[in-house]
Design a protein around this motif. Structure first.
Motif, PDB file in Angstrom:
ATOM      1  N   LEU A   1     127.590 134.722  60.826  1.00  0.00           N
ATOM      2  CA  LEU A   1     129.038 134.871  60.886  1.00  0.00           C
ATOM      3  C   LEU A   1     129.611 134.033  62.007  1.00  0.00           C
ATOM      4  O   LEU A   1     128.993 133.909  63.072  1.00  0.00           O
ATOM      5  N   PRO A   2     130.807 133.490  61.829  1.00  0.00           N
ATOM      6  CA  PRO A   2     131.476 132.869  62.971  1.00  0.00           C
ATOM      7  C   PRO A   2     131.688 133.945  64.036  1.00  0.00           C
ATOM      8  O   PRO A   2     132.071 135.074  63.723  1.00  0.00           O
ATOM      9  N   GLY A   3     131.403 133.613  65.264  1.00  0.00           N
ATOM     10  CA  GLY A   3     131.563 134.589  66.334  1.00  0.00           C
ATOM     11  C   GLY A   3     130.943 134.083  67.613  1.00  0.00           C
ATOM     12  O   GLY A   3     130.455 132.958  67.681  1.00  0.00           O
ATOM     13  N   GLY A   4     130.954 134.926  68.619  1.00  0.00           N
ATOM     14  CA  GLY A   4     130.364 134.537  69.885  1.00  0.00           C
ATOM     15  C   GLY A   4     130.709 135.501  70.992  1.00  0.00           C
ATOM     16  O   GLY A   4     131.117 136.641  70.756  1.00  0.00           O
ATOM     17  N   ALA A   5     130.564 135.013  72.210  1.00  0.00           N
ATOM     18  CA  ALA A   5     130.749 135.827  73.402  1.00  0.00           C
ATOM     19  C   ALA A   5     132.194 136.287  73.551  1.00  0.00           C
ATOM     20  O   ALA A   5     133.130 135.520  73.323  1.00  0.00           O
ATOM     21  N   ARG A   6     132.342 137.548  73.939  1.00  0.00           N
ATOM     22  CA  ARG A   6     133.667 138.080  74.255  1.00  0.00           C
ATOM     23  C   ARG A   6     134.019 137.739  75.693  1.00  0.00           C
ATOM     24  O   ARG A   6     133.144 137.627  76.552  1.00  0.00           O
ATOM     25  N   HIS A   7     135.305 137.570  75.956  1.00  0.00           N
ATOM     26  CA  HIS A   7     135.799 137.377  77.318  1.00  0.00           C
ATOM     27  C   HIS A   7     135.909 138.732  78.010  1.00  0.00           C
ATOM     28  O   HIS A   7     135.999 139.771  77.347  1.00  0.00           O
ATOM     29  N   GLU A   8     135.953 138.708  79.324  1.00  0.00           N
ATOM     30  CA  GLU A   8     136.124 139.939  80.087  1.00  0.00           C
ATOM     31  C   GLU A   8     137.435 140.614  79.680  1.00  0.00           C
ATOM     32  O   GLU A   8     138.484 139.992  79.634  1.00  0.00           O
ATOM     33  N   GLY A   9     137.361 141.896  79.331  1.00  0.00           N
ATOM     34  CA  GLY A   9     138.544 142.652  78.955  1.00  0.00           C
ATOM     35  C   GLY A   9     139.032 142.417  77.533  1.00  0.00           C
ATOM     36  O   GLY A   9     140.005 143.028  77.111  1.00  0.00           O
ATOM     37  N   GLU A  10     138.382 141.566  76.790  1.00  0.00           N
ATOM     38  CA  GLU A  10     138.805 141.243  75.427  1.00  0.00           C
ATOM     39  C   GLU A  10     138.217 142.262  74.452  1.00  0.00           C
ATOM     40  O   GLU A  10     137.029 142.569  74.512  1.00  0.00           O
ATOM     41  N   PRO A  42     115.826 144.511  79.165  1.00  0.00           N
ATOM     42  CA  PRO A  42     114.693 145.013  79.938  1.00  0.00           C
ATOM     43  C   PRO A  42     113.345 144.450  79.478  1.00  0.00           C
ATOM     44  O   PRO A  42     112.415 144.366  80.263  1.00  0.00           O
ATOM     45  N   ASN A  43     113.246 144.054  78.207  1.00  0.00           N
ATOM     46  CA  ASN A  43     111.985 143.509  77.704  1.00  0.00           C
ATOM     47  C   ASN A  43     111.967 141.979  77.687  1.00  0.00           C
ATOM     48  O   ASN A  43     111.080 141.370  77.104  1.00  0.00           O
ATOM     49  N   GLY A  44     112.971 141.358  78.321  1.00  0.00           N
ATOM     50  CA  GLY A  44     113.010 139.897  78.412  1.00  0.00           C
ATOM     51  C   GLY A  44     113.768 139.208  77.298  1.00  0.00           C
ATOM     52  O   GLY A  44     113.972 137.997  77.344  1.00  0.00           O
ATOM     53  N   GLU A  45     114.195 139.948  76.268  1.00  0.00           N
ATOM     54  CA  GLU A  45     114.996 139.345  75.201  1.00  0.00           C
ATOM     55  C   GLU A  45     116.326 138.884  75.770  1.00  0.00           C
ATOM     56  O   GLU A  45     116.882 139.515  76.665  1.00  0.00           O
ATOM     57  N   ARG A  46     116.846 137.789  75.208  1.00  0.00           N
ATOM     58  CA  ARG A  46     118.123 137.253  75.686  1.00  0.00           C
ATOM     59  C   ARG A  46     119.188 137.400  74.611  1.00  0.00           C
ATOM     60  O   ARG A  46     118.926 137.200  73.431  1.00  0.00           O
ATOM     61  N   PHE A  47     120.392 137.736  75.072  1.00  0.00           N
ATOM     62  CA  PHE A  47     121.534 137.937  74.175  1.00  0.00           C
ATOM     63  C   PHE A  47     122.714 137.173  74.747  1.00  0.00           C
ATOM     64  O   PHE A  47     122.941 137.170  75.955  1.00  0.00           O
ATOM     65  N   TRP A  48     123.505 136.540  73.868  1.00  0.00           N
ATOM     66  CA  TRP A  48     124.621 135.709  74.296  1.00  0.00           C
ATOM     67  C   TRP A  48     125.869 136.553  74.504  1.00  0.00           C
ATOM     68  O   TRP A  48     126.277 137.300  73.618  1.00  0.00           O
ATOM     69  N   GLY A  49     126.465 136.430  75.689  1.00  0.00           N
ATOM     70  CA  GLY A  49     127.731 137.084  75.978  1.00  0.00           C
ATOM     71  C   GLY A  49     127.626 138.096  77.100  1.00  0.00           C
ATOM     72  O   GLY A  49     127.110 139.184  76.898  1.00  0.00           O
ATOM     73  N   ARG A  50     128.125 137.739  78.285  1.00  0.00           N
ATOM     74  CA  ARG A  50     128.076 138.649  79.435  1.00  0.00           C
ATOM     75  C   ARG A  50     128.803 139.954  79.159  1.00  0.00           C
ATOM     76  O   ARG A  50     128.467 140.988  79.725  1.00  0.00           O
ATOM     77  N   PHE A  51     129.836 139.914  78.329  1.00  0.00           N
ATOM     78  CA  PHE A  51     130.638 141.097  78.018  1.00  0.00           C
ATOM     79  C   PHE A  51     130.431 141.540  76.570  1.00  0.00           C
ATOM     80  O   PHE A  51     131.299 142.163  75.969  1.00  0.00           O
ATOM     81  N   GLY A  52     129.292 141.180  76.018  1.00  0.00           N
ATOM     82  CA  GLY A  52     129.008 141.456  74.619  1.00  0.00           C
ATOM     83  C   GLY A  52     129.492 140.311  73.739  1.00  0.00           C
ATOM     84  O   GLY A  52     129.998 139.304  74.230  1.00  0.00           O
ATOM     85  N   ALA A  53     129.294 140.471  72.465  1.00  0.00           N
ATOM     86  CA  ALA A  53     129.678 139.438  71.505  1.00  0.00           C
ATOM     87  C   ALA A  53     130.262 140.099  70.264  1.00  0.00           C
ATOM     88  O   ALA A  53     130.107 141.308  70.052  1.00  0.00           O
ATOM     89  N   ALA A  54     130.941 139.286  69.475  1.00  0.00           N
ATOM     90  CA  ALA A  54     131.554 139.788  68.238  1.00  0.00           C
ATOM     91  C   ALA A  54     131.575 138.678  67.196  1.00  0.00           C
ATOM     92  O   ALA A  54     131.673 137.501  67.534  1.00  0.00           O
ATOM     93  N   GLY A  55     131.463 139.081  65.952  1.00  0.00           N
ATOM     94  CA  GLY A  55     131.526 138.133  64.844  1.00  0.00           C
ATOM     95  C   GLY A  55     132.469 138.646  63.774  1.00  0.00           C
ATOM     96  O   GLY A  55     132.726 139.852  63.674  1.00  0.00           O
TER      97      GLY A  55
END
Length: 152
Positions: A51-60, A11-24
């Motif tokens: 940490l190694p990590g990144g975007a989660r897939h849908e349903g993952e 909502p404040n314009g910040e960007r985050f990687w991962g349409r379904f969230g992310a995990a490391g």
């Protein structure tokens, strides 16, 4: 399963990687310390350690996503680690889950893609001596306390 590789804008314009969230994956080895990734300069907060990590897939699940990403980026085999606990940063519209694992057998980490400049095992006491990814830097004190408490 749809890839989550895309930016989410808050909502404040910040960007985050991962349409379904992310995990490391925070890998702890009692002899070697914490496995950290020196992030490629072109990546989000490039040049920092995290940490190694990144975007989660849908349903993952977060655990599956963190294990998959750590294998893709650092060749961490899922059967070489055991999940200790998870820690979730939930912003409502996006979340990041740190999956904390213990190495249960030795493995040879290696840079398995272009997202890393270097991988390094860092003693727990020395983690904050490196320039950390801001999200990891914010979460490290609590993660470290929980990790140390489990070792006692």
């Amino acid at each position: 399963m749809n890839s989550g590789d895309a930016w989410v804008e808050g909502p404040n314009g910040e960007r985050f990687w991962g349409r379904f969230g992310a995990a490391g994956l925070l890998v702890h080895d009692r002899l070697r310390g914490i496995l950290l990734q020196h992030r490629a300069d072109w990546s989000h907060f490039g040049g920092t350690w995290g940490l190694p990590g990144g975007a989660r897939h849908e349903g993952e699940s977060a655990v599956d996503g963190a294990l998959r990403e750590a294998n893709e980026e650092a060749a961490v085999p899922a059967d070489a680690v055991e999940v200790l606990f998870t820690s979730v940063l939930d912003l409502g519209f996006w979340s990041y889950t740190t999956v904390v694992v213990e190495a249960v057998r030795p493995f040879a980490e290696r840079m398995a893609d272009v997202e890393s400049i270097e991988l390094r095992w860092v003693p727990v006491a020395d983690v904050t001596a490196l320039p950390l990814h801001p999200g990891f830097a914010d979460s490290w004190p609590e993660l470290r306390a929980r990790l140390v408490a489990l070792a006692e």
